[in-house]
Design a protein around this motif. Structure first.
Motif, PDB file in Angstrom:
ATOM      1  N   ALA A  68       1.381 -13.612  -4.263  1.00 24.19           N
ATOM      2  CA  ALA A  68       0.756 -13.250  -5.620  1.00 24.19           C
ATOM      3  C   ALA A  68      -0.306 -12.149  -5.229  1.00 24.19           C
ATOM      4  CB  ALA A  68       0.056 -14.209  -6.587  1.00 24.19           C
ATOM      5  N   SER A  69      -1.311 -12.481  -4.089  1.00 30.87           N
ATOM      6  CA  SER A  69      -2.048 -11.301  -3.837  1.00 30.87           C
ATOM      7  C   SER A  69      -1.740 -10.190  -3.300  1.00 30.87           C
ATOM      8  CB  SER A  69      -3.139 -12.049  -2.567  1.00 30.87           C
ATOM      9  OG  SER A  69      -3.678 -13.337  -2.992  1.00 30.87           O
ATOM     10  N   ILE A  70      -0.621 -10.035  -2.599  1.00 30.79           N
ATOM     11  CA  ILE A  70       0.083  -8.839  -2.103  1.00 30.79           C
ATOM     12  C   ILE A  70       0.410  -8.236  -3.361  1.00 30.79           C
ATOM     13  CG2 ILE A  70       1.943  -8.056  -0.856  1.00 30.79           C
ATOM     14  CD1 ILE A  70       1.508 -10.354   1.057  1.00 30.79           C
ATOM     15  N   VAL A  71       1.198  -8.814  -4.234  1.00 29.50           N
ATOM     16  CA  VAL A  71       1.807  -8.152  -5.406  1.00 29.50           C
ATOM     17  C   VAL A  71       0.447  -7.622  -6.114  1.00 29.50           C
ATOM     18  CG1 VAL A  71       2.818  -8.552  -7.656  1.00 29.50           C
ATOM     19  CG2 VAL A  71       3.720  -9.593  -5.554  1.00 29.50           C
ATOM     20  N   GLY A  72      -0.383  -8.462  -6.283  1.00 22.98           N
ATOM     21  CA  GLY A  72      -1.630  -7.748  -7.203  1.00 22.98           C
ATOM     22  C   GLY A  72      -2.050  -6.578  -6.420  1.00 22.98           C
ATOM     23  N   ALA A  73      -2.351  -6.357  -5.139  1.00 20.16           N
ATOM     24  CA  ALA A  73      -2.928  -5.421  -4.320  1.00 20.16           C
ATOM     25  C   ALA A  73      -1.876  -4.177  -4.430  1.00 20.16           C
ATOM     26  CB  ALA A  73      -2.964  -5.810  -2.819  1.00 20.16           C
ATOM     27  N   ALA A  74      -0.677  -4.184  -4.461  1.00 20.18           N
ATOM     28  CA  ALA A  74       0.222  -3.193  -4.700  1.00 20.18           C
ATOM     29  C   ALA A  74       0.206  -2.584  -5.904  1.00 20.18           C
ATOM     30  CB  ALA A  74       1.702  -3.813  -4.356  1.00 20.18           C
ATOM     31  N   ARG A  75      -0.161  -3.179  -6.855  1.00 15.95           N
ATOM     32  CA  ARG A  75      -0.150  -2.672  -8.114  1.00 15.95           C
ATOM     33  C   ARG A  75      -1.314  -2.057  -8.375  1.00 15.95           C
ATOM     34  NH1 ARG A  75       2.092  -8.220 -11.622  1.00 15.95           N
ATOM     35  NH2 ARG A  75       4.341  -7.952 -11.209  1.00 15.95           N
ATOM     36  N   LEU A  76      -2.601  -2.577  -7.918  1.00 18.57           N
ATOM     37  CA  LEU A  76      -3.841  -1.709  -7.836  1.00 18.57           C
ATOM     38  C   LEU A  76      -3.569  -0.364  -7.307  1.00 18.57           C
ATOM     39  CD1 LEU A  76      -6.255  -4.603  -7.285  1.00 18.57           C
ATOM     40  CD2 LEU A  76      -6.234  -3.427  -9.441  1.00 18.57           C
ATOM     41  N   LEU A  77      -3.051  -0.580  -6.149  1.00 14.39           N
ATOM     42  CA  LEU A  77      -2.771   0.643  -5.293  1.00 14.39           C
ATOM     43  C   LEU A  77      -1.802   1.546  -6.060  1.00 14.39           C
ATOM     44  CD1 LEU A  77      -2.414  -0.626  -1.485  1.00 14.39           C
ATOM     45  CD2 LEU A  77      -4.136   0.739  -2.530  1.00 14.39           C
ATOM     46  N   ARG A  78      -1.211   1.337  -6.973  1.00 11.25           N
ATOM     47  CA  ARG A  78      -0.033   2.184  -7.733  1.00 11.25           C
ATOM     48  C   ARG A  78      -0.888   2.944  -8.865  1.00 11.25           C
ATOM     49  NH1 ARG A  78       5.295   2.448  -6.932  1.00 11.25           N
ATOM     50  NH2 ARG A  78       6.137   0.868  -5.638  1.00 11.25           N
ATOM     51  N   ARG A  79      -2.190   2.153  -9.112  1.00 13.29           N
ATOM     52  CA  ARG A  79      -2.861   2.968 -10.066  1.00 13.29           C
ATOM     53  C   ARG A  79      -3.640   4.273  -9.634  1.00 13.29           C
ATOM     54  NH1 ARG A  79      -5.380  -2.633 -12.874  1.00 13.29           N
ATOM     55  NH2 ARG A  79      -3.356  -3.488 -13.598  1.00 13.29           N
ATOM     56  N   GLU A  80      -3.679   4.306  -8.355  1.00 13.33           N
ATOM     57  CA  GLU A  80      -4.484   5.415  -7.874  1.00 13.33           C
ATOM     58  C   GLU A  80      -3.323   6.381  -7.212  1.00 13.33           C
ATOM     59  OE1 GLU A  80      -6.950   3.733  -4.955  1.00 13.33           O
ATOM     60  OE2 GLU A  80      -8.097   2.408  -6.328  1.00 13.33           O
ATOM     61  N   LEU A  81      -3.969   7.506  -7.249  1.00 13.76           N
ATOM     62  CA  LEU A  81      -3.025   8.528  -6.965  1.00 13.76           C
ATOM     63  C   LEU A  81      -2.845   8.382  -5.137  1.00 13.76           C
ATOM     64  CD1 LEU A  81      -1.750  11.603  -7.308  1.00 13.76           C
ATOM     65  CD2 LEU A  81      -3.969  12.393  -6.482  1.00 13.76           C
ATOM     66  N   GLN A  82      -1.469   8.197  -4.859  1.00 15.74           N
ATOM     67  CA  GLN A  82      -0.806   8.108  -3.678  1.00 15.74           C
ATOM     68  C   GLN A  82      -0.058   9.273  -3.134  1.00 15.74           C
ATOM     69  OE1 GLN A  82      -1.894   5.517  -2.003  1.00 15.74           O
ATOM     70  NE2 GLN A  82      -2.879   4.502  -3.444  1.00 15.74           N
ATOM     71  N   SER A  83       0.087   9.219  -1.929  1.00 15.07           N
ATOM     72  CA  SER A  83       1.035  10.242  -1.290  1.00 15.07           C
ATOM     73  C   SER A  83       2.686   9.738  -1.384  1.00 15.07           C
ATOM     74  CB  SER A  83       0.807  10.460   0.258  1.00 15.07           C
ATOM     75  OG  SER A  83       1.022   9.290   0.952  1.00 15.07           O
ATOM     76  N   ASP A  84       3.573  10.528  -1.287  1.00 13.85           N
ATOM     77  CA  ASP A  84       5.112  10.089  -1.281  1.00 13.85           C
ATOM     78  C   ASP A  84       5.132   8.822  -0.101  1.00 13.85           C
ATOM     79  OD1 ASP A  84       5.364  11.825  -3.281  1.00 13.85           O
ATOM     80  OD2 ASP A  84       6.238  13.451  -1.952  1.00 13.85           O
ATOM     81  N   LYS A  85       4.457   9.245   0.876  1.00 12.44           N
ATOM     82  CA  LYS A  85       4.712   8.253   1.883  1.00 12.44           C
ATOM     83  C   LYS A  85       4.172   6.773   1.370  1.00 12.44           C
ATOM     84  CE  LYS A  85       3.757   7.354   6.856  1.00 12.44           C
ATOM     85  NZ  LYS A  85       3.412   7.875   8.137  1.00 12.44           N
ATOM     86  N   ALA A  86       2.732   6.988   0.969  1.00 12.09           N
ATOM     87  CA  ALA A  86       2.341   5.693   0.485  1.00 12.09           C
ATOM     88  C   ALA A  86       3.203   5.101  -0.457  1.00 12.09           C
ATOM     89  CB  ALA A  86       1.100   6.038   0.162  1.00 12.09           C
ATOM     90  N   LEU A  87       3.826   5.775  -1.414  1.00 15.70           N
ATOM     91  CA  LEU A  87       4.714   5.079  -2.427  1.00 15.70           C
ATOM     92  C   LEU A  87       5.905   4.454  -1.961  1.00 15.70           C
ATOM     93  CD1 LEU A  87       4.538   7.794  -5.332  1.00 15.70           C
ATOM     94  CD2 LEU A  87       3.207   5.700  -5.314  1.00 15.70           C
ATOM     95  N   ARG A  88       6.316   5.159  -0.762  1.00 13.56           N
ATOM     96  CA  ARG A  88       7.442   4.625  -0.260  1.00 13.56           C
ATOM     97  C   ARG A  88       7.017   3.262   0.388  1.00 13.56           C
ATOM     98  NH1 ARG A  88       8.826  10.077   1.320  1.00 13.56           N
ATOM     99  NH2 ARG A  88       7.993   9.498   3.276  1.00 13.56           N
TER     100      ARG A  88
END
Length: 366
Positions: A166-186
């Motif tokens: 659950a912590s990993i999922v929450g962290a991934a969702r928080l990161l998606r709210r910020e601007l990320q590179s294509d590599k980071a999104l992959r």
């Protein structure tokens, strides 16, 4: 040399392969054969006039007074009573005893005829069997306790693994709210896909542990329409494998009582299995229909038939058959699907030949 009839009977009595003792009504020995006297190491003449009970061990004397004598009085005889006879050397001779009273025309007891059969080997055999049974019983208890402990550990472990996921999922969702590179999104896509797969494995382990611990697959049955649940399963699997074709044929117009989440899990396992093992050039077919009092739901695919040896173990836990690179899991999917079917009062069956492999789930409906 030919023996006279009297000699024949005398020899039969004295040298018989069993011990013969005759007592008077009071239990005093009036005749004993050579076999019995030889077994216990006393001269036959020295036994005459002795009470039979005095030849027994202390436990045997107690048994004689509380069982042997009363049985004779009540029944006139008995068979295969186990006793120990004391020997001249201070040892004991295990025997089986048969006894019969001899009565006159008026019913008065004239004598008691007793046969002794050596039972040392039999007693040893019986003790050995009892010992083996005790060892086997204890081994079974130990194995059961170990198995239950192992399955409790699996259940607790599976439960506790949900928190870090659950912590990993929450962290991934928080990161998606910020601007990320294509590599980071992959990378985030890979993380979320791995989390989903781990969550599925944990669910399988939890279901398996619950089933083995006796609580079985839990259901939350409600009355509703089945078709939307099945279509959602198909949509999710088509999204995961867009190159594959799933042909659906549903005819379940009336609402039924079922656990939507569990049936979705069952169908996801079956259709996912068909996509993994079926001919990728042929569609996977999914059918659901009802007849009065019965739901039938099946999944079919073309491809190589399931080997006969594998068919016998297909629904057993941790059985994965011929694992392919595209298949990842613990080999619990079909086992859990079968348990979900049983929890609904139904059954999951399989038929496989060169034409198709078909898994059919049937359950009663009101």
């Amino acid at each position: 040399m030919d023996l006279a009839p009297a000699d024949d009977f005398q020899d039969l009595f004295e040298d018989a392969p069993c011990g013969y003792v005759i007592t008077d009504p009071d239990g005093r020995i009036v005749r004993v054969n050579a076999t019995f006297s030889g077994w216990i190491g006393f001269a036959a003449e020295g036994l005459l006039g002795k009470r039979l009970r005095d030849l027994l061990t202390v436990p045997g004397r107690i048994f004689y007074e509380t069982n042997f004598a009363p049985l004779l009085r009540l029944q006139g005889g008995f068979e295969e009573v186990a006793l120990d006879v004391s020997t001249a050397g201070g040892g004991k001779l295990p025997v089986l005893v048969n006894a019969r009273e001899r009565r006159d025309a008026a019913g008065a007891v004239l004598a008691i005829r007793i046969v002794f059969v050596r039972a040392g080997d039999r007693r040893s055999y019986e003790r050995d069997l009892l010992g083996r049974e005790a060892v086997a019983t204890q081994s079974l208890r130990d194995e059961k306790a170990t198995s239950e402990l192992r399955e409790q550990f699996i259940a607790v472990l599976g439960h506790d693994l949900r928190n870090p996921l659950a912590s990993i999922v929450g962290a991934a969702r928080l990161l998606r709210r910020e601007l990320q590179s294509d590599k980071a999104l992959r990378v985030l896509d890979l993380m979320e896909a791995s989390v989903d797969r781990m969550a599925g494995l944990i669910d399988d382990v939890m279901d398996f542990a619950r089933g083995r611990l006796g609580s079985g697959i839990g259901l939350n049955r409600t009355v509703g329409h089945l078709e939307p649940v099945l279509r959602q399963v198909v949509a999710e699997l088509e999204a995961g494998q867009p190159s594959r074709v799933i042909v659906s044929d549903f005819d379940v117009p009336a609402p039924i009582s079922f656990d939507a989440g569990r049936i979705a899990q069952l169908m996801s396992n079956l259709v996912g299995n068909a996509l993994t093992y079926g001919d990728p050039k042929q569609p996977v077919r999914l059918h659901a229909s009802t007849t009065p009092g019965r739901l039938e739901l099946w999944v079919a695919n073309a491809g190589e038939p399931i080997p006969e040896a594998a068919m016998e173990r297909l629904f057993q836990p941790f059985f994965r058959g011929d694992v392919r690179p595209s298949q990842q899991g613990l080999g619990l999917g079909l086992h859990i699907a079968s348990e979900i079917a049983k929890a609904h009062g139904g059954v999951l069956q399989v038929r496989s030949d060169r034409t198709e492999t078909r898994f059919t789930f049937t359950m009663p409906i009101a």
